[in-house]
Design a protein around this motif. Structure first.
Motif, short mmCIF file in Angstrom:
data_model
loop_
_atom_site.label_atom_id
_atom_site.label_comp_id
_atom_site.label_asym_id
_atom_site.label_seq_id
_atom_site.Cartn_x
_atom_site.Cartn_y
_atom_site.Cartn_z
N TYR A 123 35.54 21.68 13.66
CA TYR A 123 35.89 23.13 13.03
C TYR A 123 36.23 23.74 14.37
N ILE A 124 37.07 24.70 14.03
CA ILE A 124 37.40 26.56 15.10
C ILE A 124 37.03 27.28 14.36
N LEU A 125 36.02 28.54 14.64
CA LEU A 125 36.00 29.22 13.90
C LEU A 125 36.22 30.68 14.67
N ARG A 126 37.39 31.33 14.57
CA ARG A 126 38.50 32.32 15.21
C ARG A 126 38.07 33.57 14.80
N THR A 127 37.45 33.59 13.54
CA THR A 127 37.74 35.73 12.92
C THR A 127 36.30 35.19 12.01
N GLY A 268 28.86 29.80 16.26
CA GLY A 268 29.32 31.78 15.72
C GLY A 268 27.68 32.11 15.36
N THR A 269 27.35 31.33 14.15
CA THR A 269 26.43 32.02 13.33
C THR A 269 24.97 32.38 14.52
N LEU A 270 25.06 31.77 15.63
CA LEU A 270 24.09 32.02 16.57
C LEU A 270 24.43 33.48 17.27
N ARG A 291 24.84 45.19 6.32
CA ARG A 291 25.68 45.72 5.49
C ARG A 291 27.56 45.21 6.32
N SER A 292 27.85 45.10 7.54
CA SER A 292 28.93 44.85 7.53
C SER A 292 29.47 43.70 9.25
N VAL A 293 30.00 43.13 9.42
CA VAL A 293 29.95 42.23 10.12
C VAL A 293 31.30 41.77 10.79
N SER A 294 31.51 42.41 12.23
CA SER A 294 33.28 42.20 12.02
C SER A 294 33.28 40.88 13.03
N SER A 295 33.96 39.87 13.61
CA SER A 295 33.50 39.31 14.76
C SER A 295 34.92 38.39 15.18
N SER A 296 35.07 38.69 15.98
CA SER A 296 35.94 37.28 16.52
C SER A 296 35.86 36.50 17.66
N ALA A 335 32.80 36.60 22.30
CA ALA A 335 33.01 36.88 21.96
C ALA A 335 32.42 38.53 21.22
N HIS A 336 33.49 38.67 20.33
CA HIS A 336 32.88 40.71 19.62
C HIS A 336 32.70 39.93 18.43
N VAL A 337 31.74 41.03 18.29
CA VAL A 337 31.01 41.51 17.16
C VAL A 337 30.73 43.02 17.20
N THR A 338 30.55 43.37 15.66
CA THR A 338 30.36 44.95 15.59
C THR A 338 29.66 44.93 13.82
N LEU A 339 28.48 45.17 13.97
CA LEU A 339 27.58 45.44 12.90
C LEU A 339 27.68 47.14 12.72
N ARG A 340 27.13 47.13 11.03
CA ARG A 340 27.19 48.49 10.94
C ARG A 340 25.51 48.12 10.08
N PHE A 341 24.23 49.09 9.72
CA PHE A 341 23.80 49.00 9.60
C PHE A 341 23.22 50.21 8.77
N LYS A 342 22.53 50.04 7.10
CA LYS A 342 21.97 51.22 6.78
C LYS A 342 20.46 51.18 5.86
N ARG A 343 20.13 51.56 5.36
CA ARG A 343 18.47 51.67 5.76
C ARG A 343 18.98 52.05 4.15
#
Length: 343
Positions: A123-127, A268-270, A291-296, A335-343
């Motif tokens: 399996y290949i994870l693309r996004t 990809g998880t790593l 709180r959010s992950v966007s990855s490719s 790989a490109h990953v955008t992360l959002r964090f919240k308190r």
């Protein structure tokens, strides 16, 4: 003795009638229906989700609702050596990456069970992206978290009338309350085509046949990346310059979760976890929850040459922040990953 034998047969019959999920192996399949609404009696076959350890299987049932809609039962354990190893406020909440892992497993299981994908494919994870809600369902209570994943296949990718990929959206809820929205693009290759692809990719990098990864390099201090167990640290000592944090990728191919299923590349998880750890260092704000992950994923990250995670803080405050990350290897982003964090 005769009555005992009959009783055992009847008991076995009751068990088989109650099994939730499916089993596929070596060209033959056994499928059993969900009885009533019980979706969390036990896990589906580990083979169906490409796991070796039964303890790493989170999917507990599968159900087809229509030609493009499915339901999957998921149970998150209250403790987990990797997904449950956090400090601060995150210690008392389920990890969004655990829900995304459950979604990944459900996607693999659905592709095999309902789209006739053979077990022996790569399996290949693309996004892969996920948006968590502010639900109280994230908090760990007195029982494991029983989740329901509603899955919609938005696109079936075909080549010569053969399915080779699926685009999916998955909604996770706990006790009827929305928890997380996830979407992903998955594809797969049979063993011969996978081997040819990997050989070609490594040849372009000037690499020969993969013969094992080197020993993991030095790791960052666990407390610095909000971990307790040093084995769960996947970056080296970071360097922070203004809004940018950098750290070498640390890959331990003996890790029981990240490499439960042996791979010839970095999973990809790593990569997402490395971005989270580097981002937390760059933000420098305590008690932040993902709180959010966007990855490719553009290229494979090889196990036997160095890679670096670069995290740039684009928004930061005492109550949260956003970080844009990239994993770089051989001079190019993989790989490109955008992360959002919240308190």
């Amino acid at each position: 003795m005769q009555k005992t034998g009959i009783a055992r047969i009847l008991q076995l019959g009751r068990i088989l009638r109650c099994i939730a999920g499916s089993y596929q192996e070596r060209g033959w399949a056994v499928t059993v229906e969900i009885i009533g609404q019980e979706r969390h009696l036990w896990t589906v076959s580990r083979r169906l989700v490409h796991r070796r350890a039964v303890a790493e299987v989170f999917v507990t049932s599968l159900e087809q609702l229509s030609s493009s809609e499915f339901a999957a039962g998921v149970q998150l354990p209250r403790t987990h050596a990797f997904f449950g190893d956090h400090s601060g406020v995150s210690e008392y909440q389920y990890d969004p990456l655990a829900v995304m892992e459950a979604a990944r497993q459900a996607a693999i299981a659905i592709s095999q069970q309902y789209f006739d994908v053979p077990y022996r494919v790569a399996y290949i994870l693309r996004t892969f992206s996920g948006q968590a809600t502010d639900s109280t369902g994230w908090y760990i209570g007195g029982t494991p978290a029983d989740l329901l994943l509603t899955v919609r296949v938005s696109r079936v990718r075909q080549r010569d009338n053969v399915v080779h990929g699926l685009d999916m959206t998955l909604t996770a809820e706990r006790d009827g309350e929305p928890l997380m929205a996830i979407d992903g693009t998955f594809s797969w290759l049979p063993p011969d085509k996978w081997s040819a692809l990997r050989t070609d990719v490594r040849k372009q990098l000037g690499l020969g046949e993969f013969d094992g990864s080197p020993a993991p390099g030095p790791r960052a201090h666990a407390a610095l990346v909000r971990r307790k167990d040093p084995r769960n640290v996947v970056i080296g000592p970071p360097v922070v310059d203004a809004e940018t944090a950098r750290a070498a990728l640390v890959v331990d191919t003996t890790h029981p979760t990240l490499f439960d299923y042996q791979l010839d590349h970095v999973p990809g998880t790593l990569l997402i976890e490395a971005c989270r750890q580097t981002a937390l260092v760059g933000l420098g704000v305590p008690d932040l929850c993902l709180r959010s992950v966007s990855s490719s994923f553009e290229r494979f990250v090889e196990l036997d040459i160095p890679a670096e995670c670069v995290a740039v803080t684009t928004d930061s405050s005492r109550t949260g922040g956003e970080v844009t990350c990239r994993v770089v290897q051989h001079g190019a982003p993989a790989a490109h990953v955008t992360l959002r964090f919240k308190r």
